[in-house]
Design an enzyme around this catalytic site. Sequence first.
Site, PDB file in Angstrom:
ATOM      1  N   ASN A 255       0.865  -1.185   0.000  1.00  0.00           N
ATOM      2  CA  ASN A 255       0.000   0.000   0.000  1.00  0.00           C
ATOM      3  C   ASN A 255       0.904   1.238   0.000  1.00  0.00           C
ATOM      4  O   ASN A 255       1.509   1.556   1.025  1.00  0.00           O
ATOM      5  CB  ASN A 255      -0.884  -0.056   1.262  1.00  0.00           C
ATOM      6  N   TRP A 256       0.981   1.902  -1.145  1.00  0.00           N
ATOM      7  CA  TRP A 256       1.906   3.037  -1.267  1.00  0.00           C
ATOM      8  C   TRP A 256       1.336   4.309  -0.642  1.00  0.00           C
ATOM      9  O   TRP A 256       2.004   5.340  -0.603  1.00  0.00           O
ATOM     10  CB  TRP A 256       2.256   3.283  -2.744  1.00  0.00           C
ATOM     11  N   LYS A 257       0.096   4.264  -0.218  1.00  0.00           N
ATOM     12  CA  LYS A 257      -0.572   5.418   0.405  1.00  0.00           C
ATOM     13  C   LYS A 257      -0.373   6.689  -0.436  1.00  0.00           C
ATOM     14  O   LYS A 257      -0.308   6.606  -1.651  1.00  0.00           O
ATOM     15  CB  LYS A 257      -0.059   5.607   1.832  1.00  0.00           C
TER      16      LYS A 257
ATOM     17  N   HIS B 146      -9.464   0.743   4.892  1.00  0.00           N
ATOM     18  CA  HIS B 146      -8.185   0.884   5.619  1.00  0.00           C
ATOM     19  C   HIS B 146      -8.415   1.751   6.859  1.00  0.00           C
ATOM     20  O   HIS B 146      -9.221   2.684   6.829  1.00  0.00           O
ATOM     21  CB  HIS B 146      -7.143   1.526   4.691  1.00  0.00           C
TER      22      HIS B 146
ATOM     23  N   GLU C 124      -6.829   4.107   8.072  1.00  0.00           N
ATOM     24  CA  GLU C 124      -6.639   5.547   7.866  1.00  0.00           C
ATOM     25  C   GLU C 124      -7.889   6.177   7.247  1.00  0.00           C
ATOM     26  O   GLU C 124      -8.198   7.334   7.507  1.00  0.00           O
ATOM     27  CB  GLU C 124      -5.395   5.794   6.995  1.00  0.00           C
TER      28      GLU C 124
ATOM     29  N   GLU D 182      -5.462  -5.676  10.456  1.00  0.00           N
ATOM     30  CA  GLU D 182      -4.479  -4.621  10.684  1.00  0.00           C
ATOM     31  C   GLU D 182      -4.747  -3.947  12.027  1.00  0.00           C
ATOM     32  O   GLU D 182      -5.571  -3.022  12.103  1.00  0.00           O
ATOM     33  CB  GLU D 182      -4.559  -3.584   9.575  1.00  0.00           C
TER      34      GLU D 182
ATOM     35  N   GLY E 195       2.338   1.795  10.837  1.00  0.00           N
ATOM     36  CA  GLY E 195       3.241   2.941  10.712  1.00  0.00           C
ATOM     37  C   GLY E 195       3.922   3.319  12.014  1.00  0.00           C
ATOM     38  O   GLY E 195       4.516   4.395  12.116  1.00  0.00           O
TER      39      GLY E 195
ATOM     40  N   SER F 298       3.468  -2.643  10.285  1.00  0.00           N
ATOM     41  CA  SER F 298       4.925  -2.628  10.431  1.00  0.00           C
ATOM     42  C   SER F 298       5.603  -3.939  10.005  1.00  0.00           C
ATOM     43  O   SER F 298       6.520  -4.412  10.671  1.00  0.00           O
ATOM     44  CB  SER F 298       5.312  -2.258  11.870  1.00  0.00           C
TER      45      SER F 298
ATOM     46  N   GLY G  65       2.819  -1.351   4.351  1.00  0.00           N
ATOM     47  CA  GLY G  65       2.805   0.090   4.078  1.00  0.00           C
ATOM     48  C   GLY G  65       4.208   0.599   3.829  1.00  0.00           C
ATOM     49  O   GLY G  65       4.752   0.476   2.729  1.00  0.00           O
ATOM     50  N   GLY G  66       4.842   1.132   4.867  1.00  0.00           N
ATOM     51  CA  GLY G  66       6.161   1.783   4.750  1.00  0.00           C
ATOM     52  C   GLY G  66       7.194   0.976   3.974  1.00  0.00           C
ATOM     53  O   GLY G  66       7.883   1.508   3.095  1.00  0.00           O
TER      54      GLY G  66
HETATM   55  C1  PEP Z   1      -0.789  -0.218   6.192  1.00  0.00           C
HETATM   56  O1  PEP Z   1      -0.950   0.974   6.085  1.00  0.00           O
HETATM   57  O2  PEP Z   1      -1.632  -0.994   5.703  1.00  0.00           O
HETATM   58  C2  PEP Z   1       0.371  -0.695   6.906  1.00  0.00           C
HETATM   59  C3  PEP Z   1       0.356  -1.917   7.321  1.00  0.00           C
HETATM   60  O3  PEP Z   1       1.382   0.209   7.116  1.00  0.00           O
HETATM   61  P1  PEP Z   1       2.821  -0.094   7.764  1.00  0.00           P
HETATM   62  O4  PEP Z   1       3.336  -1.361   7.125  1.00  0.00           O
HETATM   63  O5  PEP Z   1       3.655   1.090   7.430  1.00  0.00           O
HETATM   64  O6  PEP Z   1       2.606  -0.268   9.234  1.00  0.00           O
END
Ligand code: PEP
Length: 257
Positions: free
Chosen positions: A9-11, A97, A99, A169, A175, A215, A236-237
């Site tokens: 997920n490049w957000k 998601h 967010e 999640e 994050g 993470s 994500g990151g």
């Molecule tokens: C996400 O946003 O779906 C996610 C899991 O982010 P991160 O890996 O950065 O925690």
Amino acid sequence: MRKTIIAGNWKMHKTISESIELANGLKRELFKLDTQDIDIVICPGFTALAEVTEVIQGSNIQLGAQDLYWQKEGAFTGEISSLMLKDAGCSFVIIGHSERRQFFSETNESVNKKLKAALSEGLTPIVCVGETLSERESKKTFKVLDDHIKNSLMDISPEDILKIVIAYEPVWAIGTGKTATSQEAEEAQKYIRGLLIKMYNEEVASFLRIQYGGSVKPENIVELVSEPDVDGALVGGASLKVDSFSEIVKLASGVKK
Ligand code: PEP
């Protein structure tokens, strides 16, 4: 055996040219992996979808979007429909998601409508569920999962439910660098599978893929996907760099063979 699925997920990151560069890098790094063993999905921002489709055409990488609107078309300024996503080359879409739930008033009801819209266009929805830190600390994790799963998946037929992917999640792990332990992930994901048995049946529940997200990095992916109910990861990151995302995919692809 459920096929492992790793999605990035490049957000709200990357311009079009940066997205093309990242997709090209991933294509180069991952071309040897067999799609029989693993699904690899990248979810760039809307503006880069059509260009990234061109880059990954014919490769083992599939395209996803990060959201959609449930109406087919009309006067809905700023929104994107499932048809538009399909047209841009998407086969997956992330829905609900945390967010979006936290910052954009997403509810189980809107998630459910989006899920139905995605299915109607043949997109595979990745439906996100999970508790916040305060909910975990007040021992409400299972209650939140009951609520997210039952209401987000309301009125989805046994046939359609097989077409979706669920991402567990825990919001406190997104994050933050704070990963759920593999035992915590397994406990929640086993619970979700149990809910699916009650809502559908054993066969449906054993077929459906449940990813973990929060993470995820090369250092913890193997331990996480080694758990019986963890069928992959939503990243994500660590999906924003060729090295870390390709490493995660490569490591995950070897675990459940
Ligand atoms: C996400 O946003 O779906 C996610 C899991 O982010 P991160 O890996 O950065 O925690």
